[in-house]
Design a protein around this motif. Sequence first.
Motif, PDB file in Angstrom:
ATOM      1  N   ALA A 161       1.025  -1.235   0.081  1.00 31.21           N
ATOM      2  CA  ALA A 161      -0.235  -0.099  -0.014  1.00 31.21           C
ATOM      3  C   ALA A 161       0.955   1.266   0.044  1.00 31.21           C
ATOM      4  O   ALA A 161       0.752   2.193  -0.582  1.00 31.21           O
ATOM      5  N   ALA A 162       1.826   1.283   0.949  1.00 30.44           N
ATOM      6  CA  ALA A 162       2.964   2.277   0.736  1.00 30.44           C
ATOM      7  C   ALA A 162       3.379   2.845  -0.706  1.00 30.44           C
ATOM      8  O   ALA A 162       3.490   3.755  -1.319  1.00 30.44           O
ATOM      9  N   LYS A 163       3.839   1.613  -1.408  1.00 32.48           N
ATOM     10  CA  LYS A 163       4.457   1.794  -2.616  1.00 32.48           C
ATOM     11  C   LYS A 163       3.135   2.460  -3.531  1.00 32.48           C
ATOM     12  O   LYS A 163       3.578   3.223  -4.514  1.00 32.48           O
ATOM     13  N   ARG A 164       2.136   2.010  -3.518  1.00 36.50           N
ATOM     14  CA  ARG A 164       0.747   2.398  -4.254  1.00 36.50           C
ATOM     15  C   ARG A 164       0.875   4.124  -3.990  1.00 36.50           C
ATOM     16  O   ARG A 164       0.504   4.853  -4.840  1.00 36.50           O
ATOM     17  N   LEU A 165       0.837   4.269  -2.758  1.00 40.85           N
ATOM     18  CA  LEU A 165       0.703   5.836  -2.294  1.00 40.85           C
ATOM     19  C   LEU A 165       1.729   6.471  -3.105  1.00 40.85           C
ATOM     20  O   LEU A 165       1.624   7.796  -3.780  1.00 40.85           O
ATOM     21  N   PHE A 166       2.987   6.284  -2.636  1.00 45.11           N
ATOM     22  CA  PHE A 166       4.345   7.159  -3.122  1.00 45.11           C
ATOM     23  C   PHE A 166       4.620   6.907  -4.361  1.00 45.11           C
ATOM     24  O   PHE A 166       5.144   7.934  -5.107  1.00 45.11           O
ATOM     25  N   LEU A 167       4.430   5.738  -5.205  1.00 43.88           N
ATOM     26  CA  LEU A 167       5.200   5.339  -6.445  1.00 43.88           C
ATOM     27  C   LEU A 167       4.282   5.978  -7.550  1.00 43.88           C
ATOM     28  O   LEU A 167       4.575   6.584  -8.348  1.00 43.88           O
ATOM     29  N   LEU A 168       3.115   5.690  -7.343  1.00 41.77           N
ATOM     30  CA  LEU A 168       1.944   5.994  -8.269  1.00 41.77           C
ATOM     31  C   LEU A 168       1.537   7.388  -8.357  1.00 41.77           C
ATOM     32  O   LEU A 168       1.366   8.116  -9.360  1.00 41.77           O
ATOM     33  N   ALA A 169       1.586   7.823  -7.086  1.00 40.77           N
ATOM     34  CA  ALA A 169       1.150   9.125  -6.763  1.00 40.77           C
ATOM     35  C   ALA A 169      -0.082  10.011  -7.644  1.00 40.77           C
ATOM     36  O   ALA A 169      -0.396  10.796  -7.971  1.00 40.77           O
ATOM     37  N   GLU A 170      -1.264   8.958  -7.250  1.00 49.48           N
ATOM     38  CA  GLU A 170      -2.691   9.071  -7.760  1.00 49.48           C
ATOM     39  C   GLU A 170      -3.519   9.088  -6.567  1.00 49.48           C
ATOM     40  O   GLU A 170      -3.267   8.607  -5.592  1.00 49.48           O
ATOM     41  N   PRO A 171      -4.522   9.757  -7.014  1.00 49.20           N
ATOM     42  CA  PRO A 171      -5.609  10.100  -5.821  1.00 49.20           C
ATOM     43  C   PRO A 171      -6.199   8.688  -5.496  1.00 49.20           C
ATOM     44  O   PRO A 171      -6.178   7.983  -6.377  1.00 49.20           O
ATOM     45  N   VAL A 172      -6.403   8.599  -3.956  1.00 50.48           N
ATOM     46  CA  VAL A 172      -6.841   7.343  -3.625  1.00 50.48           C
ATOM     47  C   VAL A 172      -8.291   7.695  -2.730  1.00 50.48           C
ATOM     48  O   VAL A 172      -8.310   8.836  -1.974  1.00 50.48           O
ATOM     49  N   GLY A 173      -9.276   7.107  -2.935  1.00 44.70           N
ATOM     50  CA  GLY A 173     -10.756   7.446  -2.467  1.00 44.70           C
ATOM     51  C   GLY A 173     -10.863   6.927  -1.206  1.00 44.70           C
ATOM     52  O   GLY A 173     -10.120   6.078  -0.463  1.00 44.70           O
TER      53      GLY A 173
END
Length: 287
Positions: free
Chosen positions: A186-198
Amino acid sequence: MASRPDRSIMPALPDHPQAEAVSMVVERDPTTGGLEGAPPSLEVAGAVATIRLNRPRHHNRLEPEDLLRLVRLLDAVEADEALRVLVFTGTGRSFSAGYNIGRLGEGAGPEIPEFGTVADRLERCRVPTICALNGSVYGGSVDLAMAADFRIGAAGLSLTMPAARLGLHYYPSGLQRAVARLGPAAAKRLFLLAEPVGTEELLRIGFLDEAVPAETLKAHVAARATLLAERAPLAVQGMKAALNDFARGAANIAAIEARHQQSQRSADLAEGRAAWLEKRAPRFTGC
Protein backbone atom coordinates in the motif's frame (compact mmCIF):
# COMPACT_ATOMS: atom_id res chain seq x y z
CA MET A 1 -9.39 14.17 37.87
CA ALA A 2 -10.93 17.54 38.63
CA SER A 3 -12.76 19.24 35.79
CA ARG A 4 -11.55 22.55 34.47
CA PRO A 5 -13.03 25.19 32.20
CA ASP A 6 -12.60 25.06 28.46
CA ARG A 7 -10.00 27.43 27.12
CA SER A 8 -8.43 28.35 23.83
CA ILE A 9 -5.23 29.90 22.64
CA MET A 10 -6.69 32.82 20.71
CA PRO A 11 -5.27 35.18 18.11
CA ALA A 12 -3.78 38.26 19.74
CA LEU A 13 -6.28 40.60 18.09
CA PRO A 14 -7.52 43.92 19.53
CA ASP A 15 -10.88 42.44 20.54
CA HIS A 16 -9.10 39.69 22.49
CA PRO A 17 -6.87 41.72 24.85
CA GLN A 18 -6.71 38.89 27.37
CA ALA A 19 -5.49 36.26 24.93
CA GLU A 20 -3.13 33.71 26.46
CA ALA A 21 0.62 34.02 26.25
CA VAL A 22 1.05 31.72 23.25
CA SER A 23 -0.42 34.04 20.63
CA MET A 24 -1.00 33.56 16.93
CA VAL A 25 0.42 35.91 14.29
CA VAL A 26 -2.42 36.63 11.87
CA GLU A 27 -1.37 36.74 8.24
CA ARG A 28 -2.96 39.14 5.77
CA ASP A 29 -3.18 38.72 2.04
CA PRO A 30 -1.00 41.48 0.55
CA THR A 31 -3.15 41.66 -2.58
CA THR A 32 -6.44 42.28 -0.81
CA GLY A 33 -5.52 43.37 2.68
CA GLY A 34 -7.99 40.77 3.93
CA LEU A 35 -7.49 38.02 6.45
CA GLU A 36 -5.75 35.10 4.74
CA GLY A 37 -5.34 32.71 7.62
CA ALA A 38 -3.52 32.04 10.82
CA PRO A 39 -0.99 29.60 12.20
CA PRO A 40 -2.13 26.39 13.91
CA SER A 41 -4.04 26.95 17.15
CA LEU A 42 -4.51 24.99 20.36
CA GLU A 43 -7.82 24.63 22.18
CA VAL A 44 -8.37 22.75 25.43
CA ALA A 45 -11.71 21.38 26.64
CA GLY A 46 -11.36 19.37 29.84
CA ALA A 47 -8.92 16.52 29.21
CA VAL A 48 -9.02 16.90 25.41
CA ALA A 49 -6.72 19.21 23.44
CA THR A 50 -7.34 20.14 19.80
CA ILE A 51 -4.70 21.41 17.41
CA ARG A 52 -6.35 23.06 14.42
CA LEU A 53 -4.96 24.16 11.04
CA ASN A 54 -6.32 27.59 10.13
CA ARG A 55 -5.63 28.45 6.50
CA PRO A 56 -8.85 27.25 4.78
CA ARG A 57 -8.45 29.62 1.82
CA HIS A 58 -5.37 27.62 0.81
CA HIS A 59 -6.69 24.25 2.01
CA ASN A 60 -4.69 24.52 5.24
CA ARG A 61 -1.35 24.38 3.51
CA LEU A 62 1.59 24.57 5.89
CA GLU A 63 4.17 27.33 5.81
CA PRO A 64 7.68 26.86 7.26
CA GLU A 65 6.73 28.95 10.28
CA ASP A 66 3.76 26.67 10.93
CA LEU A 67 6.11 23.74 11.49
CA LEU A 68 7.79 25.50 14.40
CA ARG A 69 4.36 26.48 15.72
CA LEU A 70 3.18 22.86 15.63
CA VAL A 71 6.22 21.65 17.57
CA ARG A 72 5.60 24.30 20.23
CA LEU A 73 1.93 23.37 20.51
CA LEU A 74 2.84 19.68 20.83
CA ASP A 75 5.31 20.59 23.56
CA ALA A 76 2.52 22.46 25.37
CA VAL A 77 0.26 19.41 25.17
CA GLU A 78 3.06 17.18 26.41
CA ALA A 79 3.69 19.43 29.41
CA ASP A 80 0.06 19.51 30.54
CA GLU A 81 -0.40 16.38 32.63
CA ALA A 82 -4.15 16.94 32.88
CA LEU A 83 -4.56 16.25 29.17
CA ARG A 84 -5.40 12.72 28.08
CA VAL A 85 -6.24 13.01 24.35
CA LEU A 86 -5.15 15.17 21.41
CA VAL A 87 -7.32 15.79 18.34
CA PHE A 88 -5.58 17.13 15.22
CA THR A 89 -7.87 18.64 12.57
CA GLY A 90 -8.31 21.35 9.95
CA THR A 91 -10.67 24.20 9.14
CA GLY A 92 -12.86 24.32 6.05
CA ARG A 93 -13.23 21.84 3.19
CA SER A 94 -9.79 20.19 3.36
CA PHE A 95 -7.69 18.69 6.11
CA SER A 96 -4.46 19.97 4.61
CA ALA A 97 -2.77 20.52 1.27
CA GLY A 98 0.60 19.76 2.88
CA TYR A 99 3.68 21.92 2.67
CA ASN A 100 3.63 25.06 0.55
CA ILE A 101 5.28 23.72 -2.62
CA GLY A 102 6.26 27.24 -3.63
CA ARG A 103 8.57 27.36 -0.62
CA LEU A 104 10.20 23.94 -1.12
CA GLY A 105 13.95 24.29 -0.80
CA GLU A 106 13.67 27.76 0.66
CA GLY A 107 16.09 28.44 3.47
CA ALA A 108 13.75 29.00 6.38
CA GLY A 109 16.39 29.40 9.08
CA PRO A 110 17.91 26.98 11.56
CA GLU A 111 15.02 27.32 14.03
CA ILE A 112 12.47 25.86 11.58
CA PRO A 113 12.17 22.07 11.99
CA GLU A 114 12.08 19.63 9.10
CA PHE A 115 8.63 18.37 8.15
CA GLY A 116 9.52 14.85 9.25
CA THR A 117 10.59 16.15 12.65
CA VAL A 118 7.08 17.51 13.21
CA ALA A 119 5.46 14.20 12.24
CA ASP A 120 7.89 12.31 14.48
CA ARG A 121 7.01 14.66 17.35
CA LEU A 122 3.31 14.01 16.82
CA GLU A 123 3.85 10.24 16.78
CA ARG A 124 5.79 10.44 20.07
CA CYS A 125 3.11 12.52 21.78
CA ARG A 126 2.49 11.14 25.27
CA VAL A 127 -1.30 11.06 24.92
CA PRO A 128 -3.30 9.15 22.29
CA THR A 129 -3.97 11.21 19.18
CA ILE A 130 -6.89 11.31 16.75
CA CYS A 131 -6.51 12.87 13.33
CA ALA A 132 -9.96 14.17 12.37
CA LEU A 133 -9.70 14.49 8.60
CA ASN A 134 -12.38 17.06 7.79
CA GLY A 135 -11.55 16.75 4.10
CA SER A 136 -8.93 15.58 1.63
CA VAL A 137 -5.26 15.28 2.50
CA TYR A 138 -2.29 15.96 0.28
CA GLY A 139 1.49 15.71 0.38
CA GLY A 140 3.34 15.99 3.66
CA SER A 141 0.13 16.18 5.65
CA VAL A 142 -0.44 12.52 4.75
CA ASP A 143 2.48 11.78 7.06
CA LEU A 144 1.06 14.01 9.79
CA ALA A 145 -2.15 11.98 9.60
CA MET A 146 -0.24 8.69 9.72
CA ALA A 147 1.64 9.91 12.79
CA ALA A 148 -1.64 9.98 14.72
CA ASP A 149 -2.90 6.90 16.56
CA PHE A 150 -6.34 7.03 14.95
CA ARG A 151 -7.56 8.52 11.67
CA ILE A 152 -11.25 9.30 11.31
CA GLY A 153 -12.32 10.96 8.08
CA ALA A 154 -15.25 12.66 6.45
CA ALA A 155 -16.76 10.36 3.82
CA GLY A 156 -15.78 11.43 0.33
CA LEU A 157 -12.26 12.59 1.13
CA SER A 158 -9.30 11.55 -0.97
CA LEU A 159 -5.55 11.29 -0.47
CA THR A 160 -2.78 12.25 -2.87
CA MET A 161 0.95 11.83 -2.23
CA PRO A 162 2.61 13.76 -5.12
CA ALA A 163 6.30 13.33 -4.22
CA ALA A 164 7.10 11.22 -7.30
CA ARG A 165 5.34 13.74 -9.57
CA LEU A 166 7.43 16.56 -8.08
CA GLY A 167 10.77 14.73 -8.23
CA LEU A 168 11.05 14.62 -4.46
CA HIS A 169 12.49 11.62 -2.62
CA TYR A 170 10.50 11.46 0.60
CA TYR A 171 12.28 11.62 3.96
CA PRO A 172 13.16 8.33 5.74
CA SER A 173 10.89 8.55 8.79
CA GLY A 174 7.84 9.24 6.62
CA LEU A 175 8.54 6.21 4.43
CA GLN A 176 9.15 4.06 7.50
CA ARG A 177 5.89 5.25 9.04
CA ALA A 178 3.94 4.47 5.87
CA VAL A 179 5.31 0.92 5.76
CA ALA A 180 4.63 0.42 9.48
CA ARG A 181 1.05 1.68 9.18
CA LEU A 182 0.01 0.34 5.79
CA GLY A 183 2.51 -2.34 4.74
CA PRO A 184 4.93 -2.06 1.81
CA ALA A 185 2.42 -2.76 -0.98
CA ALA A 186 0.00 0.00 0.00
CA ALA A 187 2.88 2.38 0.75
CA LYS A 188 4.32 1.79 -2.73
CA ARG A 189 0.94 2.51 -4.27
CA LEU A 190 0.68 5.85 -2.49
CA PHE A 191 4.25 7.01 -3.05
CA LEU A 192 5.19 5.59 -6.45
CA LEU A 193 1.95 5.97 -8.41
CA ALA A 194 1.17 9.37 -6.85
CA GLU A 195 -2.49 9.15 -7.84
CA PRO A 196 -5.57 10.08 -5.79
CA VAL A 197 -6.99 7.38 -3.52
CA GLY A 198 -10.63 7.57 -2.40
CA THR A 199 -12.33 6.97 0.93
CA GLU A 200 -13.32 3.33 0.46
CA GLU A 201 -9.83 2.29 -0.62
CA LEU A 202 -8.29 4.25 2.27
CA LEU A 203 -10.48 2.25 4.62
CA ARG A 204 -9.47 -1.00 2.93
CA ILE A 205 -5.72 -0.39 3.16
CA GLY A 206 -5.93 0.81 6.77
CA PHE A 207 -5.12 4.48 6.32
CA LEU A 208 -8.56 5.38 7.67
CA ASP A 209 -9.91 3.67 10.77
CA GLU A 210 -13.38 5.07 10.21
CA ALA A 211 -15.26 7.26 7.73
CA VAL A 212 -18.42 9.09 8.75
CA PRO A 213 -20.64 11.72 7.11
CA ALA A 214 -18.97 15.12 7.22
CA GLU A 215 -21.78 16.62 9.27
CA THR A 216 -21.29 14.06 12.05
CA LEU A 217 -17.47 14.02 12.08
CA LYS A 218 -17.04 16.50 14.93
CA ALA A 219 -19.49 14.71 17.22
CA HIS A 220 -18.11 11.27 16.34
CA VAL A 221 -14.53 12.32 17.05
CA ALA A 222 -15.61 13.98 20.31
CA ALA A 223 -17.23 10.71 21.41
CA ARG A 224 -14.07 8.76 20.58
CA ALA A 225 -11.93 11.32 22.43
CA THR A 226 -14.20 11.10 25.47
CA LEU A 227 -13.91 7.32 25.46
CA LEU A 228 -10.10 7.50 25.33
CA ALA A 229 -10.03 10.13 28.08
CA GLU A 230 -12.04 7.81 30.34
CA ARG A 231 -9.49 5.00 30.06
CA ALA A 232 -6.63 4.56 32.54
CA PRO A 233 -3.91 6.98 31.39
CA LEU A 234 -0.90 5.01 32.67
CA ALA A 235 -2.02 1.94 30.74
CA VAL A 236 -3.11 3.82 27.62
CA GLN A 237 0.02 5.93 27.33
CA GLY A 238 2.38 3.07 28.10
CA MET A 239 0.75 0.68 25.64
CA LYS A 240 0.64 3.37 22.94
CA ALA A 241 4.40 3.87 23.27
CA ALA A 242 5.04 0.12 23.23
CA LEU A 243 2.86 -0.53 20.17
CA ASN A 244 4.56 2.27 18.23
CA ASP A 245 7.97 0.88 19.18
CA PHE A 246 6.96 -2.62 18.09
CA ALA A 247 5.70 -1.22 14.77
CA ARG A 248 9.08 0.44 14.15
CA GLY A 249 11.00 -2.66 15.18
CA ALA A 250 12.57 -0.70 18.04
CA ALA A 251 10.86 -2.13 21.10
CA ASN A 252 12.71 -2.01 24.41
CA ILE A 253 11.32 -5.12 26.08
CA ALA A 254 12.81 -4.28 29.48
CA ALA A 255 11.19 -0.82 29.47
CA ILE A 256 7.85 -2.28 28.39
CA GLU A 257 8.03 -4.92 31.12
CA ALA A 258 8.85 -2.20 33.67
CA ARG A 259 5.72 -0.27 32.68
CA HIS A 260 3.70 -3.46 32.92
CA GLN A 261 4.99 -4.07 36.44
CA GLN A 262 4.31 -0.44 37.38
CA SER A 263 0.70 -0.80 36.29
CA GLN A 264 0.34 -3.90 38.50
CA ARG A 265 1.11 -1.71 41.52
CA SER A 266 -0.84 1.34 40.40
CA ALA A 267 -3.76 3.07 42.07
CA ASP A 268 -5.44 3.00 38.65
CA LEU A 269 -5.48 -0.81 38.62
CA ALA A 270 -6.89 -0.88 42.16
CA GLU A 271 -9.58 1.60 41.09
CA GLY A 272 -10.36 -0.34 37.92
CA ARG A 273 -10.73 -3.57 39.88
CA ALA A 274 -12.95 -1.90 42.49
CA ALA A 275 -15.13 -0.28 39.83
CA TRP A 276 -15.51 -3.63 38.05
CA LEU A 277 -16.66 -5.36 41.24
CA GLU A 278 -18.94 -2.49 42.23
CA LYS A 279 -20.39 -2.21 38.71
CA ARG A 280 -19.63 1.51 38.36
CA ALA A 281 -17.56 3.70 36.10
CA PRO A 282 -13.91 3.94 37.22
CA ARG A 283 -12.33 7.25 38.18
CA PHE A 284 -8.72 6.98 37.03
CA THR A 285 -6.11 9.48 38.20
CA GLY A 286 -3.04 8.32 36.30
CA CYS A 287 -1.25 7.11 39.44
